[in-house]
Write an enzyme that holds these catalytic residues in place. Structure first.
Site, short mmCIF file in Angstrom:
data_model
loop_
_atom_site.label_atom_id
_atom_site.label_comp_id
_atom_site.label_asym_id
_atom_site.label_seq_id
_atom_site.Cartn_x
_atom_site.Cartn_y
_atom_site.Cartn_z
N GLN A 1 -68.04 5.56 32.97
CA GLN A 1 -66.81 5.81 33.75
C GLN A 1 -67.09 6.66 34.98
O GLN A 1 -66.27 6.72 35.90
CB GLN A 1 -65.75 6.49 32.87
CG GLN A 1 -65.26 5.65 31.71
CD GLN A 1 -64.41 4.46 32.13
OE1 GLN A 1 -63.90 4.39 33.26
NE2 GLN A 1 -64.25 3.48 31.24
N SER B 1 -72.37 0.24 33.00
CA SER B 1 -71.80 -1.08 32.77
C SER B 1 -71.32 -1.68 34.09
O SER B 1 -70.64 -0.99 34.87
CB SER B 1 -70.61 -0.95 31.81
OG SER B 1 -69.99 -2.20 31.64
N ALA B 2 -71.65 -2.95 34.33
CA ALA B 2 -71.31 -3.59 35.60
C ALA B 2 -69.81 -3.73 35.81
O ALA B 2 -69.28 -3.49 36.90
CB ALA B 2 -71.97 -4.97 35.68
N HIS B 3 -69.09 -4.12 34.72
CA HIS B 3 -67.69 -4.49 34.96
C HIS B 3 -66.77 -3.30 35.22
O HIS B 3 -65.61 -3.48 35.58
CB HIS B 3 -67.16 -5.38 33.82
CG HIS B 3 -66.91 -4.72 32.51
ND1 HIS B 3 -65.63 -4.40 32.10
CD2 HIS B 3 -67.73 -4.33 31.51
CE1 HIS B 3 -65.70 -3.84 30.89
NE2 HIS B 3 -66.97 -3.80 30.51
N CYS C 1 -60.43 -0.83 23.48
CA CYS C 1 -60.84 -1.16 22.11
C CYS C 1 -59.78 -0.76 21.10
O CYS C 1 -59.61 -1.40 20.09
CB CYS C 1 -62.12 -0.43 21.75
SG CYS C 1 -63.31 -0.51 23.04
N THR D 1 -83.94 -13.14 27.60
CA THR D 1 -83.95 -13.56 29.00
C THR D 1 -82.87 -12.82 29.77
O THR D 1 -81.72 -12.79 29.35
CB THR D 1 -83.71 -15.08 29.10
OG1 THR D 1 -84.72 -15.72 28.33
CG2 THR D 1 -83.78 -15.57 30.54
N THR E 1 -72.27 -1.22 25.84
CA THR E 1 -72.29 -1.12 24.38
C THR E 1 -73.74 -1.24 23.91
O THR E 1 -74.21 -0.45 23.09
CB THR E 1 -71.41 -2.22 23.74
OG1 THR E 1 -70.06 -2.00 24.17
CG2 THR E 1 -71.47 -2.18 22.23
N1 PLP Z 1 -68.79 3.48 27.26
C1 PLP Z 1 -67.63 3.76 27.89
C2 PLP Z 1 -67.31 5.18 28.27
C3 PLP Z 1 -66.72 2.74 28.17
O1 PLP Z 1 -65.57 3.03 28.79
C4 PLP Z 1 -67.06 1.41 27.79
C5 PLP Z 1 -66.10 0.31 28.02
O2 PLP Z 1 -64.98 0.35 27.57
C6 PLP Z 1 -68.28 1.17 27.16
C7 PLP Z 1 -69.12 2.24 26.91
C8 PLP Z 1 -68.70 -0.21 26.75
O3 PLP Z 1 -69.07 -0.95 27.88
P1 PLP Z 1 -69.27 -2.54 27.84
O4 PLP Z 1 -67.89 -3.12 27.94
O5 PLP Z 1 -70.11 -2.83 29.04
O6 PLP Z 1 -69.97 -2.88 26.58
#
Ligand code: PLP
Length: 401
Positions: free
Chosen positions: A201, A221-223, A350, A259, A85
């Protein structure tokens, strides 16, 4: 904990978040030491003493490794963030502003800057684009075709002399369509615009090489790859104009103050390296599971695949299956399957608490009644064939309840 969340719960919502992988868990273990900054890696990577320097070395090792994973030419092209994000916000706001100012300085005169995004982006791109609109930018939102693809002709037609930035995601999080990013970046560059892609993705599911794609920026994104939540990265090609919006101590060479989350960065790197190493083999395994689902789903009376995914197709992610269930609301199905021990989604995490149909399905011109019965199955490293068979057994039972 609800009783059905036992050992045998079947998790099929990897596109929302992937379970922490073994490599990340092991890599982060030394960082869980308490009470001693000099043991484990409790230091601030920006401190001058040896504890800080050791943390700094760890962080730079991760930067090198991540750069290699995504095909960046230089480690300093990787900027650590708090997740995708933040990376998406930084890219959309920071690239548009910097490119606009560069054009103004080079004497392009007074013009209304133009930004192009696709209508199926994550809200982390759509919301900053809307902010730019409120600041006086012109924003074009390109609609996909019925199969979830942005047509190159549509992008070419939208580009003009005032376009400063194009942001189009590499793979869609709801339906899994993979966009022709290299061709799109080429079109944007030919018109003097910068190009950003949200590759969240795509990473670990298909090959991602930012240099071959020739993009100026890419978000990760790591997760989503088995790392921890709350950490990510923005690839920012060397010498790309960028206006930082996180101001403060000047970390990340002044581009992103704050940091750095070293433990998270270490977990992210271990997960990413594992996912990229396994990507080709996982593509074969997961796409076979995807194809099995797409083959069997139409045999259930109420269920239709949302898009036409041919067997072995590389135009869609190997791990996402999207369907529309007639006569049912997504929420009902998700909750019924959950009580049967299976976790799926209605689309993006979301929007899962909102009753509005997904903006992705609306942009694909799917009528809102049908869009309300959307179900997304997303798989990953720990998904097995028997998980998929269990889902196929559970679905008809869930619909006849
Ligand atoms: N972009 C995409 C395509 C995503 O699927 C997501 C997560 O749902 C994000 C951005 C946001 O990632 P983060 O959860 O690391 O903020």
């Amino acid at each position: 904990m609800p009783s059905h969340l036992g050992e045998d719960y079947i998790y099929l919502d990897y596109a929302a978040t992937a379970p922490l992988c073994e490599e990340a868990a092991v890599a982060m273990q030394p960082y869980q030491v308490f009470g001693r900054a000099h043991l484990g890696a409790g230091g601030n990577a920006n401190s001058l003493h040896s504890v800080g320097r050791s943390a700094f070395e760890q962080m730079e090792r991760c930067r090198r490794e991540l750069a290699k994973c995504v095909g960046a030419r230089r480690p300093d092209e990787i900027m650590f963030t708090s997740g995708a994000t933040e990376a998406d916000n930084a890219a959309v706001l920071g690239l548009a502003d910097a490119q606009f100012n560069r054009r103004k300085r080079s004497g392009s005169g007074n013009f209304t800057p133009h930004v192009i995004v696709s209508a199926i982006e994550h809200d982390a791109v759509l919301a900053p684009a809307k902010r730019l609109e409120s600041l006086g930018y012109r924003v074009t939102r390109l609609s996909p075709n019925r199969q979830g693809f942005i047509e190159l002709d549509a992008l070419e037609g939208a580009l003009d002399a005032d376009t400063v930035l194009v942001s189009i995601m590499m793979a869609n999080s709801e339906i899994g369509s993979v966009q022709p990013i290299a061709e799109m970046a080429k079109l944007a560059h030919a018109n003097g615009a910068l190009f950003h892609t949200d590759a969240v993705q795509a990473l670990g599911k298909i090959s991602v090489n930012v240099s071959d794609l020739d993009v100026d920026a890419a978000s990760f994104s790591a997760h989503k790859v088995g790392g921890p939540k709350g950490v990510g990265a923005l690839y920012l090609r060397a010498r790309t104009p960028f206006t930082p919006f996180m101001l403060g101590g000047g970390q990340e060479t002044g581009r992103r103050s704050g940091t750095q989350n070293l433990c998270g960065i270490v977990g992210f790197t271990a997960a990413c390296a594992a996912a990229v190493n396994m990507q080709a083999a996982e593509w074969e395994r997961l796409s076979a599971l995807r194809d099995r689902l797409y083959e069997r789903l139409p045999q259930i009376k109420e269920v239709r695949a949302t898009v036409d995914v041919e067997k072995g197709s590389a135009s869609y992610l190997p791990n996402i299956v999207h369907m529309l269930v007639e006569g049912f609301e997504s929420e009902t199905l998700i909750l019924r399957l959950d009580t049967m021990g299976i976790g799926v989604s209605g689309g993006s995490a979301c929007s899962s608490h909102s009753l509005e149909a997904s903006h992705v399905l609306r942009a694909m011109a799917i009528d809102s009644d049908r869009a309300h019965g959307a179900l997304r199955i997303s798989m990953g490293r720990y998904t097995t064939e028997s998980d998929i068979e269990a889902l196929l057994d559970a679905l008809p039972a869930c619909l006849s309840k």
